[in-house]
Design a protein around this motif. Structure first.
Motif, PDB file in Angstrom:
ATOM      1  N   LEU A 307       0.824  -1.213   0.000  1.00  0.00           N
ATOM      2  CA  LEU A 307       0.000   0.000   0.000  1.00  0.00           C
ATOM      3  C   LEU A 307       0.856   1.261   0.000  1.00  0.00           C
ATOM      4  O   LEU A 307       0.458   2.290  -0.576  1.00  0.00           O
ATOM      5  CB  LEU A 307      -0.928   0.007   1.224  1.00  0.00           C
ATOM      6  CG  LEU A 307      -2.008  -1.081   1.288  1.00  0.00           C
ATOM      7  CD1 LEU A 307      -2.826  -0.923   2.554  1.00  0.00           C
ATOM      8  CD2 LEU A 307      -2.911  -1.025   0.058  1.00  0.00           C
ATOM      9  N   SER A 308       2.008   1.181   0.651  1.00  0.00           N
ATOM     10  CA  SER A 308       2.929   2.329   0.723  1.00  0.00           C
ATOM     11  C   SER A 308       4.320   1.878   0.306  1.00  0.00           C
ATOM     12  O   SER A 308       5.188   1.625   1.150  1.00  0.00           O
ATOM     13  CB  SER A 308       2.951   2.911   2.141  1.00  0.00           C
ATOM     14  OG  SER A 308       1.658   3.309   2.549  1.00  0.00           O
ATOM     15  N   PRO A 309       4.576   1.724  -0.993  1.00  0.00           N
ATOM     16  CA  PRO A 309       5.878   1.243  -1.457  1.00  0.00           C
ATOM     17  C   PRO A 309       6.979   2.269  -1.200  1.00  0.00           C
ATOM     18  O   PRO A 309       6.683   3.442  -0.919  1.00  0.00           O
ATOM     19  CB  PRO A 309       5.650   1.038  -2.957  1.00  0.00           C
ATOM     20  CG  PRO A 309       4.565   1.987  -3.302  1.00  0.00           C
ATOM     21  CD  PRO A 309       3.679   2.062  -2.107  1.00  0.00           C
ATOM     22  N   PRO A 310       8.243   1.856  -1.265  1.00  0.00           N
ATOM     23  CA  PRO A 310       9.352   2.798  -1.076  1.00  0.00           C
ATOM     24  C   PRO A 310       9.251   3.965  -2.064  1.00  0.00           C
ATOM     25  O   PRO A 310       9.082   3.767  -3.259  1.00  0.00           O
ATOM     26  CB  PRO A 310      10.588   1.949  -1.348  1.00  0.00           C
ATOM     27  CG  PRO A 310      10.149   0.549  -1.098  1.00  0.00           C
ATOM     28  CD  PRO A 310       8.708   0.488  -1.511  1.00  0.00           C
ATOM     29  N   GLY A 311       9.337   5.178  -1.559  1.00  0.00           N
ATOM     30  CA  GLY A 311       9.221   6.356  -2.412  1.00  0.00           C
ATOM     31  C   GLY A 311       7.799   6.815  -2.608  1.00  0.00           C
ATOM     32  O   GLY A 311       7.560   7.893  -3.171  1.00  0.00           O
ATOM     33  N   GLY A 312       6.816   6.036  -2.165  1.00  0.00           N
ATOM     34  CA  GLY A 312       5.428   6.412  -2.285  1.00  0.00           C
ATOM     35  C   GLY A 312       4.893   6.244  -3.694  1.00  0.00           C
ATOM     36  O   GLY A 312       5.463   5.515  -4.520  1.00  0.00           O
ATOM     37  N   LEU A 385      -8.546 -10.406   1.189  1.00  0.00           N
ATOM     38  CA  LEU A 385      -7.253  -9.763   1.428  1.00  0.00           C
ATOM     39  C   LEU A 385      -6.316  -9.972   0.247  1.00  0.00           C
ATOM     40  O   LEU A 385      -5.594  -9.050  -0.167  1.00  0.00           O
ATOM     41  CB  LEU A 385      -6.644 -10.333   2.716  1.00  0.00           C
ATOM     42  CG  LEU A 385      -5.464  -9.573   3.314  1.00  0.00           C
ATOM     43  CD1 LEU A 385      -5.897  -8.209   3.797  1.00  0.00           C
ATOM     44  CD2 LEU A 385      -4.855 -10.362   4.476  1.00  0.00           C
ATOM     45  N   ILE A 386      -6.322 -11.169  -0.304  1.00  0.00           N
ATOM     46  CA  ILE A 386      -5.475 -11.464  -1.467  1.00  0.00           C
ATOM     47  C   ILE A 386      -5.900 -10.631  -2.675  1.00  0.00           C
ATOM     48  O   ILE A 386      -5.060 -10.076  -3.408  1.00  0.00           O
ATOM     49  CB  ILE A 386      -5.536 -12.964  -1.788  1.00  0.00           C
ATOM     50  CG1 ILE A 386      -4.866 -13.781  -0.682  1.00  0.00           C
ATOM     51  CG2 ILE A 386      -4.873 -13.263  -3.131  1.00  0.00           C
ATOM     52  CD1 ILE A 386      -5.036 -15.276  -0.826  1.00  0.00           C
ATOM     53  N   ILE A 387      -7.214 -10.492  -2.883  1.00  0.00           N
ATOM     54  CA  ILE A 387      -7.705  -9.725  -4.032  1.00  0.00           C
ATOM     55  C   ILE A 387      -7.328  -8.253  -3.904  1.00  0.00           C
ATOM     56  O   ILE A 387      -6.881  -7.619  -4.873  1.00  0.00           O
ATOM     57  CB  ILE A 387      -9.237  -9.886  -4.155  1.00  0.00           C
ATOM     58  CG1 ILE A 387      -9.572 -11.335  -4.546  1.00  0.00           C
ATOM     59  CG2 ILE A 387      -9.806  -8.919  -5.193  1.00  0.00           C
ATOM     60  CD1 ILE A 387     -11.054 -11.643  -4.517  1.00  0.00           C
ATOM     61  N   SER A 392      -4.072  -3.646  -5.574  1.00  0.00           N
ATOM     62  CA  SER A 392      -3.153  -2.549  -5.262  1.00  0.00           C
ATOM     63  C   SER A 392      -1.838  -2.704  -6.017  1.00  0.00           C
ATOM     64  O   SER A 392      -1.310  -1.746  -6.584  1.00  0.00           O
ATOM     65  CB  SER A 392      -2.913  -2.494  -3.760  1.00  0.00           C
ATOM     66  OG  SER A 392      -1.969  -1.493  -3.436  1.00  0.00           O
ATOM     67  N   MET A 393      -1.317  -3.929  -6.052  1.00  0.00           N
ATOM     68  CA  MET A 393      -0.041  -4.167  -6.728  1.00  0.00           C
ATOM     69  C   MET A 393      -0.169  -3.923  -8.228  1.00  0.00           C
ATOM     70  O   MET A 393       0.713  -3.328  -8.862  1.00  0.00           O
ATOM     71  CB  MET A 393       0.410  -5.603  -6.460  1.00  0.00           C
ATOM     72  CG  MET A 393       1.740  -5.984  -7.107  1.00  0.00           C
ATOM     73  SD  MET A 393       2.178  -7.701  -6.783  1.00  0.00           S
ATOM     74  CE  MET A 393       0.826  -8.548  -7.599  1.00  0.00           C
ATOM     75  N   THR A 394      -1.277  -4.355  -8.817  1.00  0.00           N
ATOM     76  CA  THR A 394      -1.481  -4.178 -10.259  1.00  0.00           C
ATOM     77  C   THR A 394      -1.627  -2.712 -10.620  1.00  0.00           C
ATOM     78  O   THR A 394      -1.054  -2.238 -11.611  1.00  0.00           O
ATOM     79  CB  THR A 394      -2.733  -4.956 -10.701  1.00  0.00           C
ATOM     80  OG1 THR A 394      -2.576  -6.325 -10.368  1.00  0.00           O
ATOM     81  CG2 THR A 394      -2.944  -4.821 -12.206  1.00  0.00           C
TER      82      THR A 394
END
Length: 443
Positions: A307-312, A385-387, A392-394
Motif C-alpha cells: 500500500l505504501s511502497p518505497p518512495g510512495g 485480502l489477497i484480491i 493494489s499491486m497491479t
C-alpha cells in the motif's frame, strides 16, 4: 449360618453336607437370608473342589453373592490361585468375571495382584473385555500389575491386549492421571532399561522420535527423559566424555583428541539455549500460537508495504516534460509507484519478494487455523485480502505487462509453495520409512 454347615465347608465334607440337607432340606435356603458368607465362599477359600461342585449344583445363585467383605467366590478362588474352582464357577456363568467387589475390583484384579498367571489366562479367555475394567481409583489390571511388580502378569496382559487389539488400555490413566509408564518410573521398578539398545542400536527414545504420532508422544517423551532416557548418539558421546575426562580432553572416534572439555557455557550461550524452541519444554499448541502470531505480523507488514511502497506513489498525472526543459520529471500517472518509474528492476525485486512473504504467511495462517470454527468466513476474509493486495499491486505498477506477470505469479505462488512442501516432505519421507522398516525388522 449353621455351625455344622460351616464345618462341612471348611473340611470339604460332601457326605456331611448331604446329611445336613437330609435332616433340614431348607438349610441352604436359609443361608441367603443372612448377610454373611455362604458355604461356597468358605469352600472356595479352602480349595475344596468337590464341595464347590456340589454346592453349585444345589444353589448356583451362590456364585454371584458377595460376602460381608465384598468378595464373590470367584474373587476368592482367583486370589488364591485355585484354577479348577475358577473353571467350575465360570461354567455356571462367564459373566461373573465382571462382578465388582470391594473398591469395584473384579476377579482379574485380584489374580493380577497375587500373580496367579494361569487364573489370569482363564479369566481373560472367558471375558476378553475384563482387561478394560477399572477400580474405584481408575486403575486397570495393568496399573495393579505395575504397582505390585508382577512382571510376568504384566507380560500376559500386554500379549492379551495386542491379540485383541485393545492398545488404548495401555494409555488409560488412574484417578491421579498416571499411566502405567508413570507408575513404573515413579516406583523405580525394573520393568525395562530405558537406555537399552535394540538390534539396530536404537534406544526407546530413538524409536519414539522415529515413530511420531498425533497424540501422546510428548507426554511419553517427558516421562522417558525424566527417567534418564537418552538417544543412542548421546549415550555414545557421554561414554566418550567419561573415558577422556581424566585426561581433560574430549575424543572424536574418527579424528582423535580435539579440544578440552567445555566445563561451563557462556552466559550468551545459556541465554540462547533458554529462549530457543525446546520440544520437551514447549507444547505443540504453544508453538502453533507463536507461529500464528508471526505469520500475522508478516502478512500485516507485507500488505502495508504494497500500500505504501518505497518512495510512495505519484499524486498527479504527467504526460510529458515541460518544453523549456526546466522540468525533468518523467511521464507518470497518479497512483503509480515512484520507484517503478525510476528503477523498474529494483521495483520488480521489491514486489516479488514482498509477495513471497505475503502469500507464504497467508498460506501459514490457512494451515495453522485449519479446523478452527467459522472456517468458511475466515477463508473468505483471506481471499478478500489477497484480491485487494493484487489490485493494489497491479494498479501501482507502471508497466502493464509486468503488472500481469506479477498478478499471475502472486496467484500461483501459494500453490507452488504447497507443491514444493509436499515434494520436500515426500523426499525426506523415504529415508525415514526405510529406517522405520529396519527398526521393525531388528526390534
Amino acid at each position: 449360618m449353621d455351625r455344622r454347615l460351616i464345618e462341612a465347608a471348611q473340611m470339604g465334607n460332601v457326605d456331611l453336607l448331604f446329611n445336613l440337607i437330609k435332616y433340614d432340606p431348607l438349610i441352604l435356603h436359609s443361608v441367603s437370608l443372612a448377610e454373611e458368607e455362604t458355604p461356597l465362599h468358605i469352600a472356595s477359600m479352602a480349595g475344596h473342589l468337590d464341595f464347590v461342585q456340589q454346592i453349585l449344583k444345589l444353589r448356583p445363585e451362590f456364585a454371584t453373592e458377595l460376602n460381608q467383605d465384598g468378595f464373590s467366590p470367584l474373587h476368592i478362588a482367583s486370589a488364591n490361585g485355585y484354577l479348577e474352582i475358577v473353571k467350575e464357577l465360570l461354567r455356571v456363568d462367564r459373566d461373573m468375571c465382571a462382578v465388582r467387589g470391594r473398591e469395584k475390583r473384579i476377579p482379574l484384579h485380584y489374580a493380577v495382584i497375587k500373580g496367579r498367571i494361569h487364573v489370569m489366562k482363564e479369566l481373560l479367555a472367558a471375558s476378553p473385555d475384563s482387561v478394560e475394567h477399572v477400580t474405584v481409583r481408575g486403575e486397570t489390571a495393568l496399573h495393579l500389575a505395575v504397582k505390585k511388580n508382577q512382571i510376568e502378569g504384566l507380560r500376559v496382559l500386554v500379549e492379551h491386549i495386542k491379540e485383541f487389539k485393545k492398545e488404548g488400555v495401555l494409555n488409560m490413566k488412574d484417578e491421579h492421571g498416571n499411566t502405567i509408564l508413570h507408575l513404573a518410573i515413579s516406583g523405580k521398578q525394573a520393568v525395562m532399561e530405558v537406555n537399552s539398545l535394540n538390534k539396530n542400536s536404537l534406544t526407546a527414545l530413538d524409536v519414539l522420535l522415529i515413530f511420531q504420532s498425533e497424540a501422546g508422544d510428548r507426554e511419553i517423551e517427558d516421562v522417558l527423559v525424566q527417567a534418564g532416557a537418552k538417544r543412542a548418539r548421546d549415550l555414545h558421546t557421554s561414554a566418550l566424555a567419561l573415558t577422556s575426562q581424566n585426561q581433560g580432553v574430549t575424543t572424536n572416534p574418527s579424528n582423535g583428541p580435539l579440544m578440552p572439555i567445555e566445563r561451563t557455557r557462556s552466559p550468551a550461550r545459556q541465554l540462547l539455549e533458554y529462549f530457543k524452541y525446546n520440544k520437551i519444554r514447549d507444547s505443540p499448541s504453544e508453538a502453533r500460537n507463536a507461529m500464528l502470531v508471526i505469520a500475522i505480523l508478516i502478512a500485516t507488514a507485507t500488505y502495508q508495504a504494497v500500500l505504501s511502497p518505497p518512495g510512495g506513489v505519484w499524486q498527479d498525472d504527467s504526460l510529458s516534460s515541460n518544453n523549456n526543459g526546466t522540468d525533468t520529471t518523467e511521464p507518470h500517472s497518479a497512483g503509480k509507484a515512484v520507484l517503478g518509474s525510476k528503477n523498474m528492476v529494483s521495483f520488480g525485486l521489491f514486489i516479488f519478494f514482498n509477495s513471497v512473504g505475503f502469500f507464504t504467511s497467508i498460506n501459514m495462517i490457512y494451515v495453522l487455523t485449519s479446523g478452527f470454527p467459522l472456517q468458511l468466513e475466515l477463508q473468505v476474509s483471506m481471499c478478500a485480502l489477497i484480491i485487494t493486495y493484487d489490485t493494489s499491486m497491479t494498479f501501482m505498477t507502471a508497466n502493464n505487462a509486468l503488472s500481469v506477470l506479477f498478478t499471475v505469479v502472486s496467484i500461483a505462488l501459494p500453490f507452488v509453495i504447497h507443491i514444493a512442501t509436499m515434494v520436500a516432505r515426500n523426499y525426506l519421507k523415504w529415508p525415514r520409512v526405510a529406517l522405520q522398516c529396519t527398526s521393525l525388522q531388528s526390534a
